[in-house]
Design a protein around this motif. Structure first.
Motif, PDB file in Angstrom:
ATOM      1  N   VAL A 169       0.854  -1.177   0.000  1.00 51.15           N
ATOM      2  CA  VAL A 169       0.000   0.000   0.000  1.00 51.15           C
ATOM      3  C   VAL A 169       0.895   1.234   0.000  1.00 51.15           C
ATOM      4  O   VAL A 169       1.979   1.226   0.578  1.00 51.15           O
ATOM      5  CB  VAL A 169      -0.954  -0.002   1.218  1.00 51.15           C
ATOM      6  CG1 VAL A 169      -0.171   0.008   2.502  1.00 51.15           C
ATOM      7  CG2 VAL A 169      -1.912   1.182   1.160  1.00 51.15           C
ATOM      8  N   LEU A 215      -2.582   6.399   1.159  1.00 50.97           N
ATOM      9  CA  LEU A 215      -3.303   6.105   2.401  1.00 50.97           C
ATOM     10  C   LEU A 215      -3.401   7.345   3.275  1.00 50.97           C
ATOM     11  O   LEU A 215      -4.416   7.585   3.935  1.00 50.97           O
ATOM     12  CB  LEU A 215      -2.626   4.955   3.150  1.00 50.97           C
ATOM     13  CG  LEU A 215      -3.289   4.503   4.452  1.00 50.97           C
ATOM     14  CD1 LEU A 215      -4.740   4.064   4.205  1.00 50.97           C
ATOM     15  CD2 LEU A 215      -2.499   3.375   5.099  1.00 50.97           C
ATOM     16  N   LEU A 242      -6.759  -0.233  -0.085  1.00 55.48           N
ATOM     17  CA  LEU A 242      -6.334  -1.306   0.833  1.00 55.48           C
ATOM     18  C   LEU A 242      -6.426  -2.696   0.209  1.00 55.48           C
ATOM     19  O   LEU A 242      -6.181  -3.685   0.886  1.00 55.48           O
ATOM     20  CB  LEU A 242      -7.184  -1.273   2.109  1.00 55.48           C
ATOM     21  CG  LEU A 242      -7.075  -0.009   2.960  1.00 55.48           C
ATOM     22  CD1 LEU A 242      -8.066  -0.073   4.112  1.00 55.48           C
ATOM     23  CD2 LEU A 242      -5.660   0.170   3.483  1.00 55.48           C
ATOM     24  N   ALA A 262      -3.208  -4.560   0.467  1.00 51.13           N
ATOM     25  CA  ALA A 262      -2.477  -4.381   1.728  1.00 51.13           C
ATOM     26  C   ALA A 262      -2.304  -5.715   2.445  1.00 51.13           C
ATOM     27  O   ALA A 262      -3.229  -6.520   2.532  1.00 51.13           O
ATOM     28  CB  ALA A 262      -3.206  -3.394   2.618  1.00 51.13           C
TER      29      ALA A 262
END
Length: 958
Positions: A830, A835, A943, A946
């Motif tokens: 990620v 983010l 995500l 992730a």
């Protein structure tokens, strides 16, 4: 001498009242401490905590009143040698008093805490510990014990019943204190904890600004009740005033940062002043900076007076503040050798002016000066000039006062010496070593500090520790085949073992070389002590260390080679131990840190100048020891692994941050490649083909391409998410990394890091304790077995079959009604930038943490998003995103908080019971599963890829 001039200025020498010999010094340490004065049995009673006994001396009667002895923890080893395990790292037995209860609490060397009646020396109760004691303090009707397995225990002082206990992740400093129901516990890694002494709940945690180690071996922690401050020093040479109730740092002062030993030797506080004396190395400091004593205003930290030119402190805690506004210091005018003149100096506490001095010849001071309030006397505790007896010297506390008369023999009220209590029963032997889990998952007990690299012959693992113990453990189960004490005790800086043909070769820190039968541990041969009189070769000078380089062996020549601490290299007959040849370099170089390596008939070695700012690489004829060539170069070099010769070259790292390749062979010694990489020392270099791997003094691990002269990747280990919450001030990497099958194994202050050798990404870590030597890596079909020495005294084997040992326990209770935790969640796959900009994705991460933590009564909030390597880091691990969250646990009972912490820490372990479609196994951790659910529910594509890498829980400010 300076002391003589001061003595003349003072004009007087105090009267000596009497000298008593209370103990034969055979088997005693160089000092006995702590010494305490109490008012019992009709007068002053002085307690002397020795290595194997607690002695009570009656001052009015001038003789021993009682003596309590114990059996040390011992073990019979190969060849019938009896080995005594150490009491504490410095050999002291911690002691605390509760005069109101009439009790002395002794942390004895048999790992038993004894509560002894002050009047008789008889035990009232005892408490058995699994490990040696770091500290024992008492207050408020309780006694508090810190042990070498990182526990802090509170016991009822009258009964010994357990009141509370906490488990920490790092070792405490021996110096702890309890004042006004607050216990202050410094870590040896830079943190200071405030604990409610009654409940055991944590009140506060403070990290000192420099995050340096705190290793104070004087037992008393100074406290100033007027300001409510305790005073603590670190290994950067600074003194700190810390508020007892809150942990807030009030002020700091530089005491010893400019000296080679950056440590404060003694601290004391009285009458609104704090007094500090610095440690010093007399040889190094001779050219400039001298030891000094400084007085500070306890409120402001202002320097009130300073005295320089002092010859070093006579012992840890070698300072006493007297009621007569006097500071009494014990000083030695030189260190080392056979002559160390001792001088006690009394100064005015307001001005630092000399009041009087007392020369004591070449006696050795063994504990702080002691003021005896009942008789108004001073007591000085020393070893006699011939060092065979412990002597107590008494003098009036005020200059010009007269000595008390000795009571008549047989007079009424004369103290009758009770018979000595029987010896305490011998401590049980250590628990049998052996399997503690699946194959290749085990730990074996050493005695202290496994500084040498372990070795193996495929059947057993061999290691040597810092107390002269050698061990052989079964490579699969860890069952101890034998232990040997053939090196002798009290040795430091041991060499790494070498095993060949059923024989283990070692150089002891006591400077003997020996050979042991690999199957039985039986001593086959042992040389003279290279650096102990009277067997030192004429004209040689020795360094103050052992020999921690690596040996080499030539089966064809039948010779084993070592670098010795007498600036020499040796070849011994591998069958008989007979010295075959010796090459002496001269007194300008040191060889104790130099490993040796064989290549095509030549023996290679690296040595340093005395100042360690330059090095010499040399090649010797392996048969007769004649010099073939030598090369002097800038930058010191220490070997931390077996010398490796690849394509006719030898890789070297230097103290000024250089990498070099030297040519080898009869015409070798030339620098054929070099590269400056860093400005801090590089201690050991590992090579795989074209790539060099190394760690440095700043905590960086790097991979360098030789052909391109470029850094392939670099990782700051202090920035890794795995190290979030690990209480270490810095992470210098001294042991040499080990490369094996695409992985790099790095041991450091944090513990063990296993990294992808191609990218630097951390694959897994074992961070429960630090490791001070390079790992042993044994490749197996199911994965690598890694054997490491762990601080303080363990040899540990780890494999993929082992249950995760995690980051070390940390079971703490909190005083606040709402406990705040800091959670650091490391994610791969990620973008930190994306983010950080997506608040809904951050909320999804918080929801995943909340789901794992248990939901009800838990509040989770994202505080920050960052890249672990920094936004512009060249490391391939820079893609590891760290999400830092605050977790509040409402109405937090200690059990509830412990459950939340346990759930969070366990949530990153794979769930082996989860199944995917089609019957295939999908191994997701609870945290990964929660993240998938939360990301899907919120529709956050950021995500989607992730992956949870690591999760760290640590306490906030309480």
């Amino acid at each position: 001498m300076l002391f003589k001039r001061q003595h003349a200025a003072g004009g007087q020498t105090p009267q000596t009242c009497w000298v008593s010999t209370v103990e034969n010094a055979t088997g005693l340490p160089w000092y006995a401490r702590p010494v305490r004065a109490t008012e019992v049995a009709g007068g002053d009673l002085v307690l002397l905590s020795l290595q194997r006994a607690l002695v009570a001396y009656s001052v009015p009667q001038r003789r021993v009143a009682w003596r309590f002895a114990w059996q040390p923890l011992t073990e019979v080893m190969a060849d019938g040698d009896v080995f005594s395990y150490p009491i504490r790292q410095d050999g002291a037995s911690p002691l605390a008093l509760d005069e109101a209860a009439g009790l002395a609490y002794l942390g004895a060397g048999d790992r038993v805490l004894y509560a002894l009646d002050l009047a008789t020396g008889r035990p009232r109760w005892s408490w058995l510990s699994s490990q040696a004691f770091e500290s024992v303090v008492a207050g408020g009707g309780r006694v508090f014990v810190s042990t070498e397995d990182y526990r802090q225990v509170g016991l009822d002082g009258a009964s010994g019943q357990l009141a509370w206990q906490l488990q920490f992740r790092r070792l405490s400093s021996p110096q702890t204190g309890v004042f006004e129901d607050v216990m202050v516990r410094p870590d040896q890694n830079g943190g200071i904890w405030g604990i409610n002494a009654t409940t055991g709940k944590v009140l506060w945690l403070t990290y000192l600004p420099r995050r340096q180690a705190i290793v104070n071996f004087f037992d008393d922690m100074p406290y100033d009740p007027a300001t409510g401050r305790v005073f603590i020093s670190d290994d950067a040479g600074y003194l700190y005033a810390v508020q007892l109730r809150t942990g807030v740092l009030a002020w700091e002062a530089d005491v010893a940062s400019r000296q080679s030993i950056k440590r404060v030797a003694n601290l004391a506080a009285a009458r609104g002043r704090v007094f500090a004396v610095s440690s010093m190395n007399m040889v190094v400091e001779a050219a400039g900076v001298n030891g000094r004593a400084v007085a500070y205003n306890a409120s402001t930290g202002e320097v009130l007076w300073e005295r320089s030119g002092l010859g070093g402190s006579c012992s840890p805690g070698g300072m006493q503040v007297l009621p007569q506004r006097v500071v009494l210091l014990g000083m030695v005018s030189s260190w080392g050798g056979t002559v160390a003149p001792l001088q006690y100096v009394a100064t005015d506490d307001a001005t630092g002016a000399n009041l009087w001095s007392l020369p004591m010849g070449v006696r050795t001071c063994s504990s702080p000066p002691q003021y005896l309030p009942g008789s108004d006397l001073l007591m000085l505790t020393t070893l006699s000039e011939d060092r065979t007896a412990l002597e107590l010297t008494f003098l009036p506390s005020a200059l010009g006062a007269t000595c008390p008369q000795r009571p008549d023999e047989g007079a009424a009220g004369t103290l009758t010496t009770p018979p000595a209590p029987p010896l305490a029963p011998p401590a049980p032997p250590p628990p049998p070593q052996g399997r503690t889990g699946p194959d290749y998952c085990w730990r074996a007990q050493l005695s202290q500090l496994p500084l040498a690299d372990p070795a193996t012959d495929g059947e057993r693992v061999y290691a040597q520790d810092n107390r002269g113990m050698a061990i052989a453990a079964d490579v699969r189960t860890g069952a101890v085949a034998w232990k040997s004490a053939a090196c002798g005790s009290d040795s430091i800086w041991p060499g790494s073992p070498l095993v060949w043909g059923g024989v283990v070769y070692m150089i002891c820190a006591t400077s003997r070389v020996l050979a042991l039968n690999a199957t039985t541990g039986r001593l086959l041969w042992r040389t003279r002590a290279i650096c102990q009189e009277p067997t030192v070769k004429p004209g040689r000078t020795c360094t103050g260390y052992g020999s921690y380089g690596h040996p080499a062996l030539s089966p064809g020549l039948g010779l084993v080679y070592f670098g010795g601490p007498d600036r020499s290299y040796y070849a011994f007959n591998s069958t008989t131990g007979e010295e075959v040849w010796n090459y002496y370099e001269g007194n300008g170089m040191v060889t104790y840190s130099s490993g040796v390596g064989l290549h095509e008939g030549l023996l290679y070695a690296m040595m340093n100048t005395n100042s360690e700012d330059a090095m010499k690489l040399l090649a010797l004829n392996a048969t007769d020891g004649t010099l073939v060539w030598s090369r002097l170069a800038d930058g010191g070099a220490r070997d931390n692994g077996v010398l490796e010769f690849v394509h006719g070259t030898l890789a070297v790292g230097t103290s000024d941050g250089q990498l070099r390749l030297y040519s080898v062979g009869l015409d070798g010694g030339d620098v054929i490649w070099s590269m400056p990489v860093t400005n801090v020392p590089i201690y050991g270099v590992e090579r795989d083909g074209d790539t060099l791997f190394f760690g440095d003094d700043g905590g960086w691990v790097r991979a360098v391409s030789i052909s391109n002269t470029s850094v392939l990747w670099e990782v700051s280990t202090m920035d890794l998410p795995e190290l979030e919450g690990v209480p270490i001030p810095f992470n210098e990497i001294e042991p040499r990394p080990v490369y094996s099958q695409g992985r790099l194994y790095v041991t450091c202050r944090a513990g063990l890091l296993v990294m992808d050798a191609a990218t630097g990404a951390v694959l897994w870590a074992e961070l429960s304790q630090r490791s001070l030597a390079s790992p042993l890596v044994i490749e197996r079909p199911e994965g690598a077995q890694v054997v490491i020495g762990q601080y303080l005294d363990k040899l540990v084997s780890i494999s993929p079959n082992c249950n995760p040992t995690g980051r070390g326990e940390n079971t703490l209770s909190f005083a606040a009604s709402t406990a705040q935790l800091r959670v650091s969640l490391g994610l791969n796959g990620v973008s930190a930038k994306v983010l950080r900009a997506d608040t809904k994705a951050q909320a999804a991460v918080a929801a995943a943490v909340d789901r794992v933590a248990g939901g009800s009564g838990v509040r989770v909030e994202v505080e920050a998003v960052s890249s672990s390597g920094g936004e512009s880091s060249s490391s391939s691990s820079a893609g590891a995103v760290v999400v830092r969250l605050r977790v509040e646990v409402q109405g937090s009972s200690s059990r509830r908080v412990a459950d939340v912490v346990a759930a969070l820490e366990a949530s990153v372990l794979e769930d082996r019971s989860a199944s995917g479609g089609g019957g295939s196994k999908v191994h997701l951790s609870p945290m990964q599963s929660a993240l998938v659910v939360s990301a899907g529910a919120s529709g956050r594509q950021v995500l989607a890829s992730a992956r949870v890498r690591v999760l760290v829980v640590r306490a906030a400010t309480f």
